[in-house]
Scaffold this motif. Sequence first.
Motif, PDB file in Angstrom:
ATOM      1  N   GLY A 182     -16.376   5.524  19.108  1.00 64.22           N
ATOM      2  CA  GLY A 182     -14.957   5.707  19.385  1.00 64.22           C
ATOM      3  C   GLY A 182     -14.766   6.771  20.450  1.00 64.22           C
ATOM      4  O   GLY A 182     -15.747   7.305  21.005  1.00 64.22           O
ATOM      5  N   PRO A 183     -13.524   7.131  20.756  1.00 63.47           N
ATOM      6  CA  PRO A 183     -12.305   6.542  20.179  1.00 63.47           C
ATOM      7  C   PRO A 183     -12.068   5.120  20.678  1.00 63.47           C
ATOM      8  O   PRO A 183     -12.478   4.756  21.769  1.00 63.47           O
ATOM      9  N   LEU A 184     -11.399   4.338  19.835  1.00 59.41           N
ATOM     10  CA  LEU A 184     -11.143   2.939  20.161  1.00 59.41           C
ATOM     11  C   LEU A 184      -9.922   2.809  21.062  1.00 59.41           C
ATOM     12  O   LEU A 184      -9.173   3.766  21.270  1.00 59.41           O
ATOM     13  N   ASP A 185      -9.736   1.610  21.611  1.00 68.24           N
ATOM     14  CA  ASP A 185      -8.616   1.332  22.501  1.00 68.24           C
ATOM     15  C   ASP A 185      -7.290   1.689  21.828  1.00 68.24           C
ATOM     16  O   ASP A 185      -7.091   1.414  20.644  1.00 68.24           O
ATOM     17  N   GLU A 186      -6.375   2.295  22.580  1.00 70.59           N
ATOM     18  CA  GLU A 186      -5.112   2.767  22.009  1.00 70.59           C
ATOM     19  C   GLU A 186      -4.274   1.616  21.451  1.00 70.59           C
ATOM     20  O   GLU A 186      -3.646   1.760  20.399  1.00 70.59           O
ATOM     21  N   THR A 187      -4.242   0.505  22.148  1.00 68.17           N
ATOM     22  CA  THR A 187      -3.482  -0.641  21.651  1.00 68.17           C
ATOM     23  C   THR A 187      -4.116  -1.196  20.389  1.00 68.17           C
ATOM     24  O   THR A 187      -3.426  -1.570  19.431  1.00 68.17           O
ATOM     25  N   PHE A 188      -5.432  -1.245  20.363  1.00 72.65           N
ATOM     26  CA  PHE A 188      -6.165  -1.715  19.190  1.00 72.65           C
ATOM     27  C   PHE A 188      -5.828  -0.854  17.971  1.00 72.65           C
ATOM     28  O   PHE A 188      -5.624  -1.370  16.870  1.00 72.65           O
ATOM     29  N   LYS A 189      -5.737   0.458  18.161  1.00 75.13           N
ATOM     30  CA  LYS A 189      -5.487   1.369  17.047  1.00 75.13           C
ATOM     31  C   LYS A 189      -4.108   1.176  16.432  1.00 75.13           C
ATOM     32  O   LYS A 189      -3.883   1.544  15.281  1.00 75.13           O
ATOM     33  N   LYS A 190      -3.174   0.607  17.202  1.00 73.99           N
ATOM     34  CA  LYS A 190      -1.834   0.402  16.664  1.00 73.99           C
ATOM     35  C   LYS A 190      -1.812  -0.600  15.519  1.00 73.99           C
ATOM     36  O   LYS A 190      -0.884  -0.613  14.707  1.00 73.99           O
ATOM     37  N   ILE A 191      -2.839  -1.443  15.427  1.00 73.65           N
ATOM     38  CA  ILE A 191      -2.896  -2.440  14.359  1.00 73.65           C
ATOM     39  C   ILE A 191      -3.222  -1.787  13.021  1.00 73.65           C
ATOM     40  O   ILE A 191      -2.992  -2.384  11.963  1.00 73.65           O
ATOM     41  N   GLY A 192      -3.693  -0.545  13.055  1.00 72.27           N
ATOM     42  CA  GLY A 192      -4.192   0.077  11.837  1.00 72.27           C
ATOM     43  C   GLY A 192      -3.177   0.723  10.933  1.00 72.27           C
ATOM     44  O   GLY A 192      -3.459   0.968   9.762  1.00 72.27           O
ATOM     45  N   GLY A 193      -1.984   1.023  11.398  1.00 69.92           N
ATOM     46  CA  GLY A 193      -1.046   1.651  10.482  1.00 69.92           C
ATOM     47  C   GLY A 193      -0.021   2.529  11.142  1.00 69.92           C
ATOM     48  O   GLY A 193       0.849   2.065  11.878  1.00 69.92           O
ATOM     49  N   ILE A 194      -0.143   3.837  10.931  1.00 71.91           N
ATOM     50  CA  ILE A 194       0.930   4.755  11.292  1.00 71.91           C
ATOM     51  C   ILE A 194       1.166   4.817  12.800  1.00 71.91           C
ATOM     52  O   ILE A 194       2.265   5.129  13.252  1.00 71.91           O
ATOM     53  N   GLY A 195       0.162   4.487  13.585  1.00 70.53           N
ATOM     54  CA  GLY A 195       0.337   4.501  15.036  1.00 70.53           C
ATOM     55  C   GLY A 195       1.062   3.290  15.582  1.00 70.53           C
ATOM     56  O   GLY A 195       1.493   3.293  16.738  1.00 70.53           O
ATOM     57  N   GLY A 196       1.199   2.253  14.772  1.00 74.27           N
ATOM     58  CA  GLY A 196       1.868   1.042  15.224  1.00 74.27           C
ATOM     59  C   GLY A 196       2.843   0.519  14.186  1.00 74.27           C
ATOM     60  O   GLY A 196       2.434  -0.029  13.159  1.00 74.27           O
ATOM     61  N   THR A 197       4.131   0.717  14.421  1.00 72.85           N
ATOM     62  CA  THR A 197       5.162   0.243  13.494  1.00 72.85           C
ATOM     63  C   THR A 197       6.305  -0.390  14.274  1.00 72.85           C
ATOM     64  O   THR A 197       6.455  -0.168  15.484  1.00 72.85           O
ATOM     65  N   LEU A 198       7.144  -1.133  13.570  1.00 72.84           N
ATOM     66  CA  LEU A 198       8.244  -1.834  14.223  1.00 72.84           C
ATOM     67  C   LEU A 198       9.434  -0.939  14.529  1.00 72.84           C
ATOM     68  O   LEU A 198      10.251  -1.267  15.390  1.00 72.84           O
ATOM     69  N   GLY A 199       9.554   0.189  13.825  1.00 67.35           N
ATOM     70  CA  GLY A 199      10.776   0.975  13.943  1.00 67.35           C
ATOM     71  C   GLY A 199      11.836   0.427  12.997  1.00 67.35           C
ATOM     72  O   GLY A 199      11.730  -0.683  12.466  1.00 67.35           O
ATOM     73  N   THR A 200      12.887   1.194  12.782  1.00 67.17           N
ATOM     74  CA  THR A 200      13.871   0.825  11.767  1.00 67.17           C
ATOM     75  C   THR A 200      14.644  -0.445  12.119  1.00 67.17           C
ATOM     76  O   THR A 200      14.847  -1.319  11.269  1.00 67.17           O
ATOM     77  N   THR A 201      15.082  -0.566  13.375  1.00 66.58           N
ATOM     78  CA  THR A 201      15.929  -1.710  13.745  1.00 66.58           C
ATOM     79  C   THR A 201      15.191  -3.030  13.583  1.00 66.58           C
ATOM     80  O   THR A 201      15.676  -3.962  12.915  1.00 66.58           O
ATOM     81  N   TRP A 202      14.012  -3.122  14.185  1.00 62.81           N
ATOM     82  CA  TRP A 202      13.251  -4.369  14.094  1.00 62.81           C
ATOM     83  C   TRP A 202      12.755  -4.624  12.678  1.00 62.81           C
ATOM     84  O   TRP A 202      12.570  -5.785  12.282  1.00 62.81           O
ATOM     85  N   SER A 203      12.538  -3.572  11.915  1.00 62.39           N
ATOM     86  CA  SER A 203      12.141  -3.761  10.518  1.00 62.39           C
ATOM     87  C   SER A 203      13.256  -4.435   9.726  1.00 62.39           C
ATOM     88  O   SER A 203      13.008  -5.334   8.907  1.00 62.39           O
ATOM     89  N   TRP A 204      14.508  -4.010   9.981  1.00 60.29           N
ATOM     90  CA  TRP A 204      15.639  -4.667   9.319  1.00 60.29           C
ATOM     91  C   TRP A 204      15.759  -6.122   9.761  1.00 60.29           C
ATOM     92  O   TRP A 204      16.061  -7.005   8.952  1.00 60.29           O
ATOM     93  N   VAL A 205      15.512  -6.379  11.032  1.00 55.66           N
ATOM     94  CA  VAL A 205      15.565  -7.757  11.523  1.00 55.66           C
ATOM     95  C   VAL A 205      14.540  -8.616  10.794  1.00 55.66           C
ATOM     96  O   VAL A 205      14.849  -9.724  10.310  1.00 55.66           O
ATOM     97  N   VAL A 206      13.307  -8.112  10.703  1.00 55.38           N
ATOM     98  CA  VAL A 206      12.249  -8.853  10.014  1.00 55.38           C
ATOM     99  C   VAL A 206      12.592  -9.027   8.535  1.00 55.38           C
ATOM    100  O   VAL A 206      12.402 -10.109   7.957  1.00 55.38           O
ATOM    101  N   GLY A 207      13.107  -7.970   7.911  1.00 57.57           N
ATOM    102  CA  GLY A 207      13.460  -8.047   6.503  1.00 57.57           C
ATOM    103  C   GLY A 207      14.545  -9.084   6.236  1.00 57.57           C
ATOM    104  O   GLY A 207      14.461  -9.865   5.273  1.00 57.57           O
ATOM    105  N   ILE A 208      15.565  -9.111   7.081  1.00 55.08           N
ATOM    106  CA  ILE A 208      16.651 -10.079   6.911  1.00 55.08           C
ATOM    107  C   ILE A 208      16.142 -11.503   7.140  1.00 55.08           C
ATOM    108  O   ILE A 208      16.483 -12.430   6.392  1.00 55.08           O
TER     109      ILE A 208
END
Length: 441
Positions: A182-208
């Motif tokens: 490592g360290p691994l590719d920054e975009t790749f690391k977003k798949i792992g958890g806290i570094g890659g999230t939808l944010g509140t607005t898009w999370s509500w969209v997905v939830g609805i």
Amino acid sequence: MSDDTLSGAKSPTARNLFNALQLDTRLLGMIGAFVFICLTFQVFTGDGNIFKALVNGNFLTPRNIFNLTIQTVSVAIMATGMVFIIVTRHIDLSVGALLATCSAIMAVTQTQFMPQWLGFELGNPLIWITAIAVGLLAGVLIGAFQGWMVGYLGIPAFIVTLGGLLVWRNVAWFITSGQTIGPLDETFKKIGGIGGTLGTTWSWVVGILAAIAVLAMQYNGRKRAQAHDFPTKPLWAEGVISGLMVAMILGFVATLNAYEIPTRRLERMFETRGEIMPDGLVAGYGIPYSVLLLIAVAVVMTIVAQRTRLGRYIFATGGNPDAAELSGINTRFLTVKVFAIMGGLCALGAVVGSARLGFSTNDIGTLDELRVIAAAVIGGTALAGGVGTIYGAILGALIMQSLQSGMAMVGVDAPLQNIVVGIVLVLAVFVDIIYRKRTGD
């Protein structure tokens, strides 16, 4: 109005209510166990009496629930594949080692092979995409090879995968020369958890959208049942179940959105984009990409299990292998397919696991084979074959992770944690045996 009429107008009993809802008792039991675990650790991590602790405990906080979800994803993804393995009366002890091999292959691909040998600059989107593709290919091929040995050579799956546990764990060591990559590719690391999230607005969209999808499936399922003159639940029962499912989906989204990004981290995010953070800005993390990946895997695996010929063949073979073969099912090739699916899911688990760490380590996936098998079994997959559900395996993985996380939060030593998990696994199988005897399954 006569007394007979009045006596016939009594409110339905709890038993009648339960029968009308047609709920899966095994699923209810797992949900009850999960709720009990959560409430117990909420009390033990709180201060004051039991009632105050239920409010001020640390287990059911948005932060801990967020961490619990991303910690569960890797094992849950592999547990969905283990359902197919166990349903067909096999076992796979190599999943943790196979995860390590796939993780090592992907790490070397994105840190050494593509940048140093092929000249790709760091940050090039082809790096992480190619790394995942190579890892998935490796996982599928290794899984298919093990399935070929089981199906065509007749070597018991226990022996093949026990050998695989030793082989692939050490193959991973040779690929990385025993080093942390490592360290691994920054975009790749977003798949792992806290570094890659939808944010509140898009999370509500997905939830609805998810809530609408649930309502649509309930409606379509009812219409299909009526079209074929199958019995259906009363409308009020359908409404109760749909309402509960929608409430759980939106409640889950609200909880993840309530976990706020620390101010300093938020400032760095704005600085990276060359912007200045507005005063008083508050933002939540929302749904992690890894959770979306788990949901996608769960949906696909459920469709395969319930709506495809492959799924019908898998459960038919698990129910009676001899009858399945006599009916024309190529059980040997089916075994190859099932183990290939398991290998691909191990690779996806490796993506999530290594991305969450940001590195590929030598001990990644250690004991995951036991966690994955335990998750499937606790989730109701019968070791005798023929019975299992995808949602049950995911819930089993969540129960396992909740137990371990909760015990860690209250200061239980690691050896005692493993003892408790082992006891829970044995109890889950024992309860499942009693349940099947009583129901005749």
